[in-house]
Every structure is written in C-alpha cells, then in structure tokens.
Write an enzyme that holds these catalytic residues in place. Structure first.
Site, PDB file in Angstrom:
ATOM      1  N   CYS A 141       0.836  -1.204   0.000  1.00 34.48           N
ATOM      2  CA  CYS A 141       0.000   0.000   0.000  1.00 34.48           C
ATOM      3  C   CYS A 141       0.872   1.255   0.000  1.00 34.48           C
ATOM      4  O   CYS A 141       1.816   1.376   0.790  1.00 34.48           O
ATOM      5  CB  CYS A 141      -0.902  -0.002   1.228  1.00 34.48           C
ATOM      6  N   PHE A 268     -15.616  21.920  19.333  1.00 34.24           N
ATOM      7  CA  PHE A 268     -15.296  20.577  18.838  1.00 34.24           C
ATOM      8  C   PHE A 268     -13.772  20.454  18.770  1.00 34.24           C
ATOM      9  O   PHE A 268     -13.185  20.117  17.743  1.00 34.24           O
ATOM     10  CB  PHE A 268     -15.927  20.320  17.472  1.00 34.24           C
ATOM     11  N   ASP A 336     -14.790  23.040  14.350  1.00 36.88           N
ATOM     12  CA  ASP A 336     -14.395  21.893  13.527  1.00 36.88           C
ATOM     13  C   ASP A 336     -15.328  20.726  13.828  1.00 36.88           C
ATOM     14  O   ASP A 336     -14.947  19.759  14.490  1.00 36.88           O
ATOM     15  CB  ASP A 336     -12.938  21.518  13.825  1.00 36.88           C
ATOM     16  N   CYS A 362     -15.245  18.691   7.156  1.00 35.09           N
ATOM     17  CA  CYS A 362     -14.942  17.507   6.347  1.00 35.09           C
ATOM     18  C   CYS A 362     -16.122  17.154   5.449  1.00 35.09           C
ATOM     19  O   CYS A 362     -16.175  16.050   4.907  1.00 35.09           O
ATOM     20  CB  CYS A 362     -14.571  16.323   7.234  1.00 35.09           C
TER      21      CYS A 362
END
Length: 409
Positions: A141, A268, A336, A362
């Site tokens: 990987c 957060f 966040d 995100c």
C-alpha cells in the site's frame, strides 16, 4: 453493449453520463462501453481514454476499496475536489475565493483501520474490496506510512488469537511519536489467557499502546502526538487528523484567519489540534463532548512550555451549544464539527456576532449550509481552502474564513 460519453465526475468519484448513468473508474470526456444494469454501467471498456487517465501507482488499486481515484491525474483530482466545494456553495447562492487544493503526499496517512479475519490456513488483514466485505491484503500500500504497514502482520496475529472464523476484527493503527498505537474492536471477550497472549504481542511488536475493546492491554510508552509546542496522548482510537502534513496545513490556515486575536474559543476541539498551537499567542477556551479528549488536551497544555492559558469544558455542543452571551467575550472562534455539521452552534454564532470565525469542515455540503446561515447574519466568506488529506479518495476537507461585513479583510 451500451456506449456513453462521460460528462463529469460525481461526488463519489464515479463518471456520470447522460441519464444519469454512473460509471465507476471513468473520467470526464471518455467514451466507454459496458453492460447497463439499471443506472450503472458494468464490465467497463474504455473506448476513448481521457488525457488525464494515468496508470494507478498502487498494485492493489484494482481490487482494494481503500482508494477511488488512482486512475486520474493529480491535477484532475485536485480540481475535482475544488469544484465540489464550488458547487456546494453555489447550491446555497454563495461564491467565494476558492483556493487551489492542497494535497498530502503518498505514504503519509498516519492512521488506518485494517480489517482482519481468520482463515483455514491462518489469517489475513487489509482493506475491504470495493462494495464488498472481502478483505484484500495490501502489503505494498502506498497510502499509509511505512510504519503503519507493519500493522498488517500484527493484525493477522491478533485475528489468530482473538477472533473466530465467523467474526472480523477492526484494528485501528496509528503512527505516534513513540511507535504504533493500536486499538482493536470486535474481538473475543477478554480472559486471562487472552490477556497474556495480547500482552506478549504488545512486547513482540514493540507497540506504544494496545487496547482491546476499549480496555488497556499494555502501554510500553505513551503514544504522543505533536500539536504545536505540546505533545498530547489521545485516548485510544480517538479522532486525529489523517496526515501530519494535513494537520500542519489546517493549523496554519486557522492561524491565518484568527490573526492577532487575544481570546479564542475552539469548538469541537478534540485533543487540541488547533487549541494548543493557538495558545502560543492567545488565550484559548476549548470545548469538546469527550471528557477523555479534554483531559488529554489539558495534560498536554500543562506539560508544554511557553503557552498562554488554555481552559477546557466538556459539553455536548449539539444539545447544548455555547450561547451568544458565552461567545461574546471571544475575539475569534474556531469550529471543527463532524460530518453532520453544527447547525445549532452555528445558529448561536450567527446571533453572537463574533468578529472572526475559522470553520474547518470535512463535508462541503454541511459547510455550505452553515456558511449560508452565517452569511445571512452579516458575515462575509472571504476564502475557502480545500485540503486533501485523504489522497485518491472522494473525501474533501476545507477551511473557510468568515468575518463580519464591517470588519476589513
């Protein structure tokens, strides 16, 4: 056979043709053929390839489900992720300066969740295949750090001793400053012999820490992570930015937005990704729903040198957001939230009129929703910076800079 021309990429990385018809592993401008199964084209054949089609750099790409976009050029992926942000903002009637995507390098992911299972001949560990629960071994990987790859053999050994052939372990492996930090879920109930065996594996692999379904098996040395001038030991399996590069870039962007603010609320806050670096120049109040994370942040702050005062508060910001009278004492706010966004807290921020807000997200869709709320309340979205820590995936992170309209940029 059905032949179609790909018009664009969808948000999950599939090529989309008129219909719409979804075509995995296809790129805009390509003419492709295959068997139409409902709205999806299968048994794909590329008749006219895009100039942005490249040979996947990882030998596992065709079978592994860990990456979606290794068949596309780096520039196409970066532009696509930027466009996702543009489209999300346009959907709520907003425009802003969207900066070019910043991308972490290959072999930089410092955290991964390996799936591990016993087999007739032993055990196997890796990532799941696309849209399947089959496990694909990934010894070469190119996504994760070299240290993380050693977690594959460990995961196999954990499956051999800690699960049945019908079950599957989830082995979260994190690359810390002191070695691998490993948290396992889905295993057998702990008993005396299993504890002894797991402790031996902890020593054999020189792990920093090993936990089994949230119970500590062994900690040879605290698995610290660097956050500015501080070092923090996160709770097992807790949130951490995916790459060190991504964490540093996000921190720099947040600092750029916060500027010379002397008092900052970090909502957060996690274990202090932003709170601790910001404390180099400002007093910070960090708020997070996890008491374990707040404890880790507080210990990291107390052991660091040269930081201003950091206070912590354990609070569920979904159910009990900070109210305007609590927010009014801050010069700037950093927020966040998880993928669901923070609609309740954003609504209170809109009323509080804090001068400057750094919004880390995100999820471009929930960010756009939150941005609309703030802009309707008198904020200006000066710029957005997409940050790609999850290289070759459909995942998009970003930072947005908000200021009240009457404050000069």
């Amino acid at each position: 056979m059905t032949t179609v021309t790909i018009e664009r990429l969808g948000q999950q990385g599939d090529g989309i043709a008129p219909g719409p018809i979804f075509v995995p592993l296809a790129l805009p401008g390509e003419v492709v053929s295959g068997i139409l199964d409902g709205t999806h084209l299968t048994e794909l054949r590329i008749d006219t390839p895009s100039a942005d089609r490249v040979s996947p750099p990882c030998p596992h790409f065709r079978s592994c489900g860990g990456c979606q976009m290794q068949h596309a050029s780096d520039q196409l992926v970066a532009d696509w992720k930027r466009d996702i942000v543009v489209i999300a903002l346009k959907s709520v009637g907003l425009e802003a300066d969207i900066r070019p995507t910043v991308t972490s390098s290959d072999r930089s992911r410092r955290r991964a969740v390996f799936a591990a299972r016993r087999t007739k001949k032993g055990a196997m560990a890796g990532f799941h295949a696309r849209k399947s629960d089959a496990i694909i071994p990934v010894p070469d990987c190119i996504l994760v750090t070299p240290a993380l790859l050693t977690g594959l053999k460990l995961s196999e050994d954990l499956a051999l001793v800690g699960t049945s052939r019908k079950a599957e372990l989830a082995v979260t492996v994190t690359d810390s400053l002191e070695g691998l930090d490993v948290a396992v879920t889905g295993g057998k109930p702990l008993d005396g012999p299993l504890r002894i065996t797991l402790a031996a594996l902890c020593e054999q692999y020189r792990l920093a820490r090993l936990t089994w379904d949230d119970e500590l098996i062994g900690m040879r040395v605290p698995p610290a992570q660097r956050m500015g001038k501080a070092q923090v030991v996160p709770p097992p399996g807790s949130f951490l930015q995916a790459t060190e590069h991504g964490q540093m870039k996000l921190t720099d962007l947040v600092k750029e937005i916060v500027g010379s603010a002397k008092s900052v609320a970090d909502l957060f806050a996690g274990c202090g990704t932003f709170a601790l670096p910001l404390a180099e120049s400002a007093e910070v109040h960090a708020v997070e729903g996890s008491s374990e994370m707040m404890y880790a942040l507080d210990v990291g702050w107390r052991q660091a040198q040269g930081l201003k005062r950091v206070t912590t508060e354990t609070r569920d910001l979904f159910r009990r957001p900070l109210l305007p009278d609590e927010l009014s004492r801050f010069d700037a706010v950093v927020i966040d939230p998880p993928r669901a966004g923070a609609a309740a807290q954003i609504a209170e921020l809109a009323v509080a009129q804090v001068p400057v807000i750094a919004h880390v997200s995100c999820n471009p869709q929930t960010f756009a929703r939150d941005a609309e709320t703030l802009c309707n309340a008198g904020y200006v979205l000066d710029w957005v910076q997409p940050v790609d820590q999850f290289r070759w995936s459909a995942h998009v992170e970003l930072v947005g800079a908000f200021r009240l309209a009457h404050i000069a940029a």
